[in-house]
Design an enzyme around this catalytic site. Structure first.
Site, mmCIF file in Angstrom:
data_model
loop_
_atom_site.group_PDB
_atom_site.id
_atom_site.type_symbol
_atom_site.label_atom_id
_atom_site.label_comp_id
_atom_site.label_asym_id
_atom_site.label_seq_id
_atom_site.Cartn_x
_atom_site.Cartn_y
_atom_site.Cartn_z
ATOM 1 N N CYS A 114 -37.116 9.119 -33.699
ATOM 2 C CA CYS A 114 -35.798 9.534 -34.353
ATOM 3 C C CYS A 114 -34.612 9.665 -33.442
ATOM 4 O O CYS A 114 -33.596 9.049 -33.692
ATOM 5 C CB CYS A 114 -36.284 11.047 -34.913
ATOM 6 S SG CYS A 114 -36.617 12.321 -33.939
ATOM 7 N N HIS A 167 -36.178 17.037 -35.247
ATOM 8 C CA HIS A 167 -36.233 15.696 -36.107
ATOM 9 C C HIS A 167 -34.906 15.713 -36.310
ATOM 10 O O HIS A 167 -34.051 16.472 -36.608
ATOM 11 C CB HIS A 167 -36.938 15.432 -37.237
ATOM 12 C CG HIS A 167 -36.947 14.149 -37.849
ATOM 13 N ND1 HIS A 167 -37.326 12.933 -37.366
ATOM 14 C CD2 HIS A 167 -36.563 13.885 -39.161
ATOM 15 C CE1 HIS A 167 -37.289 12.110 -37.997
ATOM 16 N NE2 HIS A 167 -36.855 12.515 -39.149
ATOM 17 N N HIS A 179 -33.336 7.514 -40.952
ATOM 18 C CA HIS A 179 -34.094 8.080 -39.800
ATOM 19 C C HIS A 179 -35.444 7.333 -39.222
ATOM 20 O O HIS A 179 -35.935 6.436 -40.024
ATOM 21 C CB HIS A 179 -34.430 9.561 -39.853
ATOM 22 C CG HIS A 179 -35.472 9.712 -41.137
ATOM 23 N ND1 HIS A 179 -36.437 10.343 -40.989
ATOM 24 C CD2 HIS A 179 -35.330 9.013 -42.431
ATOM 25 C CE1 HIS A 179 -37.266 10.263 -42.336
ATOM 26 N NE2 HIS A 179 -36.708 9.613 -43.046
#
Length: 207
Positions: A114, A167, A179
């Site tokens: 990510c 994240h 993402h």
């Protein structure tokens, strides 16, 4: 006798003339040349230079010219339409990563995690180098309210109040963000999905 008659006739004539002058209506004075009214002015009949000015003052529209509305563009891979041209390079670059598999610690189109995805996009689009981990990346941004997010802001997630950020993604619009997920790779998801709604922590804008 004759003199008396003449005087009587003159008296009668005098009375008659006096009555006629009193009964006749007075004529209005002739208008001066400078007071003559101008001919009616219409957009189709301009009669003098002065009338041109009068017509322009009446018919000229107010200066209300608005800035041109940017043309809408559609990014097929994201399934979204945008208007602001400032976002075009960002959303086109990000969309080119759709389908890239997830690979921890990597940041290439062969595989990316990510934070690797976010750092690559920001470097390619803006020439900005962000911190490599999602947790430290949060220190690179200015926090913004969720309802004030705009395209290009970063969205951060954590699993609980005392858990670290784990994240990060790039906000698009309409609650959608792009993402690199551990299951699925680079994709578009919604902040309204139960998992992301529950774990959403904050949004940040890169200064």
């Amino acid at each position: 006798m004759t003199k008396a008659i003449i005087l009587s006739v003159l008296a009668v004539l005098s009375l008659a003339l006096s009555y006629l002058f009193e009964a006749a209506p007075a004529r209005p004075p002739a208008p001066e040349a400078s007071a003559v009214a101008l001919s009616p002015v219409t957009p189709y009949a301009i009669n003098s230079p002065e009338d041109v000015v009068r017509v322009l003052k009446f018919t000229a529209p107010a200066d209300t010219a608005a800035a041109p509305v940017p043309e809408e563009y559609y990014i097929k891979k994201l399934g979204l339409r945008f208007r602001n041209p400032d976002y075009r390079k960002l959303v086109e670059t990000a969309s080119g990563w759709i389908g890239t598999p997830y690979r921890y610690g990597s940041s290439s189109k062969r595989g990316t995690d990510c934070s690797g995805f976010v750092t690559r996009v920001y470097r390619e689009v803006y020439g900005i180098s962000l911190s490599r981990s999602s947790h430290s990346m949060f220190g690179d941004v200015k926090r913004v309210k969720k309802d004030m997010m705009r395209t290009g802001d970063l969205v951060f997630f954590r699993r609980g109040p005392k858990s670290p950020i784990y994240h990060v993604g790039i906000y698009l619009k309409n609650n959608k963000f792009i993402h690199s997920a551990t299951s699925g790779g680079v994709m578009v998801s919604s902040l309204k999905e139960p998992y992301y709604s529950r774990n959403f922590y904050a949004a940040g804008r890169v200064n």
